[in-house]
Write an enzyme that holds these catalytic residues in place. Structure first.
Site, PDB file in Angstrom:
ATOM      1  NE  ARG A 143      -3.896  -0.089   2.559  1.00 21.74           N
ATOM      2  CZ  ARG A 143      -5.167  -0.516   2.507  1.00 21.74           C
ATOM      3  NH1 ARG A 143      -5.446  -1.788   2.433  1.00 21.74           N
ATOM      4  NH2 ARG A 143      -6.161   0.342   2.517  1.00 21.74           N
ATOM      5  CE1 TYR A 146      -4.659   6.761  -3.182  1.00 24.21           C
ATOM      6  CE2 TYR A 146      -4.880   6.117  -0.885  1.00 24.21           C
ATOM      7  CZ  TYR A 146      -5.339   6.823  -1.979  1.00 24.21           C
ATOM      8  OH  TYR A 146      -6.490   7.584  -1.876  1.00 24.21           O
ATOM      9  CD  GLU A 148       5.621   6.779   2.657  1.00 28.47           C
ATOM     10  OE1 GLU A 148       5.923   7.981   2.548  1.00 28.47           O
ATOM     11  OE2 GLU A 148       5.503   6.232   3.767  1.00 28.47           O
ATOM     12  CG  ASN A 175     -12.843   4.210   3.971  1.00 27.89           C
ATOM     13  OD1 ASN A 175     -11.965   4.590   4.737  1.00 27.89           O
ATOM     14  ND2 ASN A 175     -12.761   3.075   3.308  1.00 27.89           N
ATOM     15  NE  ARG A 187     -12.943   3.109  -4.289  1.00 31.77           N
ATOM     16  CZ  ARG A 187     -12.882   4.403  -4.581  1.00 31.77           C
ATOM     17  NH1 ARG A 187     -12.548   5.267  -3.657  1.00 31.77           N
ATOM     18  NH2 ARG A 187     -13.172   4.831  -5.794  1.00 31.77           N
ATOM     19  NE  ARG A 212     -10.672   0.675   5.957  1.00 32.62           N
ATOM     20  CZ  ARG A 212      -9.873  -0.203   6.576  1.00 32.62           C
ATOM     21  NH1 ARG A 212     -10.011  -0.469   7.861  1.00 32.62           N
ATOM     22  NH2 ARG A 212      -8.907  -0.814   5.898  1.00 32.62           N
ATOM     23  NE  ARG A 276      -8.604   4.510   7.001  1.00 30.29           N
ATOM     24  CZ  ARG A 276      -8.413   3.906   5.829  1.00 30.29           C
ATOM     25  NH1 ARG A 276      -9.422   3.770   4.990  1.00 30.29           N
ATOM     26  NH2 ARG A 276      -7.226   3.431   5.508  1.00 30.29           N
TER      27      ARG A 276
HETATM   28  P1  NAD Z   1     -11.643   7.229  -8.867  1.00 30.59           P
HETATM   29  O1  NAD Z   1     -10.708   6.133  -9.241  1.00 30.59           O
HETATM   30  O2  NAD Z   1     -13.096   7.027  -9.079  1.00 30.59           O
HETATM   31  O3  NAD Z   1     -11.246   8.571  -9.613  1.00 30.59           O
HETATM   32  C1  NAD Z   1      -9.919   8.930  -9.882  1.00 30.59           C
HETATM   33  C2  NAD Z   1      -9.871   9.524 -11.276  1.00 30.59           C
HETATM   34  O4  NAD Z   1      -8.533   9.990 -11.536  1.00 30.59           O
HETATM   35  C3  NAD Z   1     -10.235   8.524 -12.378  1.00 30.59           C
HETATM   36  O5  NAD Z   1     -11.206   9.051 -13.228  1.00 30.59           O
HETATM   37  C4  NAD Z   1      -8.909   8.302 -13.093  1.00 30.59           C
HETATM   38  O6  NAD Z   1      -9.069   7.955 -14.453  1.00 30.59           O
HETATM   39  C5  NAD Z   1      -8.208   9.636 -12.893  1.00 30.59           C
HETATM   40  N1  NAD Z   1      -6.753   9.568 -13.015  1.00 30.59           N
HETATM   41  C6  NAD Z   1      -5.909   8.730 -12.363  1.00 30.59           C
HETATM   42  N2  NAD Z   1      -4.644   8.960 -12.746  1.00 30.59           N
HETATM   43  C7  NAD Z   1      -4.682   9.973 -13.649  1.00 30.59           C
HETATM   44  C8  NAD Z   1      -3.692  10.668 -14.407  1.00 30.59           C
HETATM   45  N3  NAD Z   1      -2.387  10.360 -14.324  1.00 30.59           N
HETATM   46  N4  NAD Z   1      -4.097  11.689 -15.208  1.00 30.59           N
HETATM   47  C9  NAD Z   1      -5.418  12.031 -15.312  1.00 30.59           C
HETATM   48  N5  NAD Z   1      -6.384  11.399 -14.634  1.00 30.59           N
HETATM   49  C10 NAD Z   1      -6.021  10.372 -13.808  1.00 30.59           C
HETATM   50  O7  NAD Z   1     -11.352   7.561  -7.309  1.00 30.59           O
HETATM   51  P2  NAD Z   1     -12.120   8.553  -6.315  1.00 30.59           P
HETATM   52  O8  NAD Z   1     -12.672   7.758  -5.208  1.00 30.59           O
HETATM   53  O9  NAD Z   1     -12.986   9.480  -7.066  1.00 30.59           O
HETATM   54  O10 NAD Z   1     -10.883   9.368  -5.714  1.00 30.59           O
HETATM   55  C11 NAD Z   1     -10.570  10.675  -6.171  1.00 30.59           C
HETATM   56  C12 NAD Z   1      -9.490  11.276  -5.301  1.00 30.59           C
HETATM   57  O11 NAD Z   1      -9.900  11.296  -3.929  1.00 30.59           O
HETATM   58  C13 NAD Z   1      -8.169  10.498  -5.348  1.00 30.59           C
HETATM   59  O12 NAD Z   1      -7.097  11.420  -5.329  1.00 30.59           O
HETATM   60  C14 NAD Z   1      -8.199   9.703  -4.071  1.00 30.59           C
HETATM   61  O13 NAD Z   1      -6.904   9.427  -3.596  1.00 30.59           O
HETATM   62  C15 NAD Z   1      -8.941  10.639  -3.129  1.00 30.59           C
HETATM   63  N6  NAD Z   1      -9.589   9.898  -2.034  1.00 30.59           N
HETATM   64  C16 NAD Z   1     -10.774   9.240  -2.239  1.00 30.59           C
HETATM   65  C17 NAD Z   1     -11.329   8.533  -1.189  1.00 30.59           C
HETATM   66  C18 NAD Z   1     -12.651   7.828  -1.325  1.00 30.59           C
HETATM   67  O14 NAD Z   1     -13.098   7.206  -0.353  1.00 30.59           O
HETATM   68  N7  NAD Z   1     -13.356   7.890  -2.420  1.00 30.59           N
HETATM   69  C19 NAD Z   1     -10.681   8.470   0.059  1.00 30.59           C
HETATM   70  C20 NAD Z   1      -9.478   9.128   0.201  1.00 30.59           C
HETATM   71  C21 NAD Z   1      -8.935   9.849  -0.844  1.00 30.59           C
HETATM   72  N1  UDP Z   2     -12.921  -5.556   2.359  1.00 30.98           N
HETATM   73  C1  UDP Z   2     -13.562  -6.781   2.550  1.00 30.98           C
HETATM   74  N2  UDP Z   2     -14.086  -7.402   1.455  1.00 30.98           N
HETATM   75  C2  UDP Z   2     -14.032  -6.886   0.195  1.00 30.98           C
HETATM   76  C3  UDP Z   2     -13.394  -5.647   0.006  1.00 30.98           C
HETATM   77  C4  UDP Z   2     -12.845  -5.007   1.115  1.00 30.98           C
HETATM   78  O1  UDP Z   2     -13.640  -7.270   3.686  1.00 30.98           O
HETATM   79  O2  UDP Z   2     -14.534  -7.559  -0.740  1.00 30.98           O
HETATM   80  C5  UDP Z   2     -12.354  -4.859   3.533  1.00 30.98           C
HETATM   81  C6  UDP Z   2     -10.891  -4.428   3.390  1.00 30.98           C
HETATM   82  O3  UDP Z   2     -10.020  -5.474   3.781  1.00 30.98           O
HETATM   83  C7  UDP Z   2     -10.832  -3.249   4.343  1.00 30.98           C
HETATM   84  C8  UDP Z   2     -12.241  -2.639   4.265  1.00 30.98           C
HETATM   85  O4  UDP Z   2     -13.069  -3.648   3.705  1.00 30.98           O
HETATM   86  O5  UDP Z   2     -10.597  -3.682   5.661  1.00 30.98           O
HETATM   87  C9  UDP Z   2     -12.314  -1.399   3.394  1.00 30.98           C
HETATM   88  O6  UDP Z   2     -11.688  -1.693   2.166  1.00 30.98           O
HETATM   89  P1  UDP Z   2     -11.672  -0.699   0.927  1.00 30.98           P
HETATM   90  O7  UDP Z   2     -10.992  -1.417  -0.179  1.00 30.98           O
HETATM   91  O8  UDP Z   2     -13.040  -0.189   0.682  1.00 30.98           O
HETATM   92  O9  UDP Z   2     -10.811   0.567   1.351  1.00 30.98           O
HETATM   93  P2  UDP Z   2      -9.675   0.923   2.414  1.00 30.98           P
HETATM   94  O10 UDP Z   2     -10.388   1.576   3.521  1.00 30.98           O
HETATM   95  O11 UDP Z   2      -8.981  -0.340   2.904  1.00 30.98           O
HETATM   96  O12 UDP Z   2      -8.776   1.809   1.671  1.00 30.98           O
END
Ligand code: NAD
Ligand code: UDP
Length: 328
Positions: A143, A146, A148, A175, A187, A212, A276
């Site tokens: 992991r 991501y 780092e 999340n 996810r 979570r 978390r």
């Molecule tokens: P997602 O995968 O649905 O969306 C990410 C988007 O970024 C995608 O459309 C992908 O094609 C685009 N992308 C990736 N690399 C790219 C690049 N090099 N150039 C152009 N586009 C690129 O994920 P998400 O859940 O919408 O997450 C969006 C942001 O929020 C991310 O930075 C993620 O780390 C952050 N984030 C999301 C969550 C969550 O729970 N959804 C939690 C923590 C952080």
């Molecule tokens: N998880 C699970 N079954 C699945 C997918 C995820 O039990 O089919 C667990 C995973 O191990 C983690 C939690 O659900 O403990 C949340 O995982 P997710 O991939 O949504 O995001 P994370 O919070 O780990 O980034």
């Protein structure tokens, strides 16, 4: 009209942010390379005169014509399975991509908000996690690519703020879920809902006692919007503190989806955080923000969305064995 660039626009959060900024009267430029996104998330905006889309990889030099007032950098794989499958792209988008966007913000004198994550806390030794906790991250674990990249992203953002006086904002997202997540992104919410819809058993990783705290997308977008227009430059947690074990969550999904699936257990992924929960004291004080949408309500809306997807999307198996990518 104020102009905002949103990277990751075809993704889950990015597409909701595009909608929000358009509704608030902004001209939105969406950018994405579709590596984990889906064009259908923004297809409803294609004829909107206040929306422009640029297909581009943000790790390459970014050229934008005209002025920019704001940049929201949301491009990055976000699902553990995604970033374990494409580790180098994940490291590059958090590092090189962020560097390009900070350079663009400096050139355009735009304010930039970057999407960080609760993963900067790693497998936390402090609970709940507040912004002053430095985290417990393995640099070399699977992991780490991501976690780092996101930690570097925060550092370079603060350096641009301190050295160049750039206006920067950092949101640490916990999340978040809702419509437009990719059904097969691995996810936990799309995974469990997809399994329920296909009549498959729900795969709980480990003993399911890891926790979570899930935030509905509308609450998340509201928090991000308020943070962008605040004057606070340090990281702010945005998430829902309502914590649940993954096992109880699986049972909740079975009840919400009114299916009769069994729960089966699979290996716990390496470095999977055991607990978390965001401490959102700071967001409450600074932004007068807290989540409003209960999990049952948000889950129903999300399930309705997944239920409406085509059979092709439901049965598209991107990750045949979820545990393949997660071992050491
Ligand atoms: P997602 O995968 O649905 O969306 C990410 C988007 O970024 C995608 O459309 C992908 O094609 C685009 N992308 C990736 N690399 C790219 C690049 N090099 N150039 C152009 N586009 C690129 O994920 P998400 O859940 O919408 O997450 C969006 C942001 O929020 C991310 O930075 C993620 O780390 C952050 N984030 C999301 C969550 C969550 O729970 N959804 C939690 C923590 C952080
Ligand atoms: N998880 C699970 N079954 C699945 C997918 C995820 O039990 O089919 C667990 C995973 O191990 C983690 C939690 O659900 O403990 C949340 O995982 P997710 O991939 O949504 O995001 P994370 O919070 O780990 O980034």
């Amino acid at each position: 009209m104020k102009r905002v660039l949103i990277t990751g626009a075809a993704g889950f959060l990015g597409s909701h942010l595009c909608d929000r900024f358009i509704n608030e009267g902004f001209f939105v430029i969406g950018m994405d390379n579709f590596i984990t996104g889906d064009p259908s998330n923004i297809s409803h905006l294609s004829s909107n005169p206040n929306f422009e889309f640029i297909e581009h990889d943000v790790t390459e030099f970014i050229a934008i014509e005209g002025t920019l007032d704001y940049i929201l950098h949301f491009a990055s794989p976000a699902s553990p399975i995604d970033y374990l499958k494409i580790p180098i792209q994940t490291l590059k988008v958090g590092s090189l991509g962020t560097h390009n966007l900070l350079g663009l913000a400096k050139a355009k004198q735009a304010r930039i908000l970057i999407a960080s994550t609760s993963e900067v806390y790693g497998d936390p030794l402090v609970h709940p996690q507040s912004e002053d906790y430095y985290g417990n991250v393995s640099t070399i674990g699977p992991r780490g690519v991501y976690d780092e990249a996101k930690r570097f992203q925060e550092s370079i953002t603060m350096a641009y703020h301190r050295f160049h006086g750039l206006e920067t904002r950092i949101v640490r997202i916990f999340n978040t879920y809702g419509p437009r997540m990719r059904l097969n992104d691995g996810r936990v919410i799309p995974a469990f809902m997809g399994q329920a819809l296909r009549g498959e058993d729900l795969t709980v990783f480990g003993d399911g006692l890891q926790t979570r705290s899930f935030c509905y997308v509308d609450d998340q977008v509201e928090g991000i919007f308020r943070l962008l227009f605040s004057d606070y430059v340090y990281p702010v947690n945005i998430g829902n503190p309502d914590e649940i074990t993954i096992l109880d969550f699986a049972k909740e999904i079975i009840s919400i989806t009114q299916t009769e699936q069994k729960i089966i257990y699979k290996e716990l992924p390496v470095d999977d955080p055991l607990q978390r929960q965001p401490d959102i004291t700071l967001a409450k004080q600074l932004l007068d923000w807290e989540p409003k949408i209960e999990r049952t309500e948000g889950m129903k809306k999300t399930f309705d969305y997944f239920r409406g997807l085509s059979k092709e999307k439901l049965y598209k198996r991107e990750h045949k064995d979820f545990t393949n990518h997660i071992k050491k």
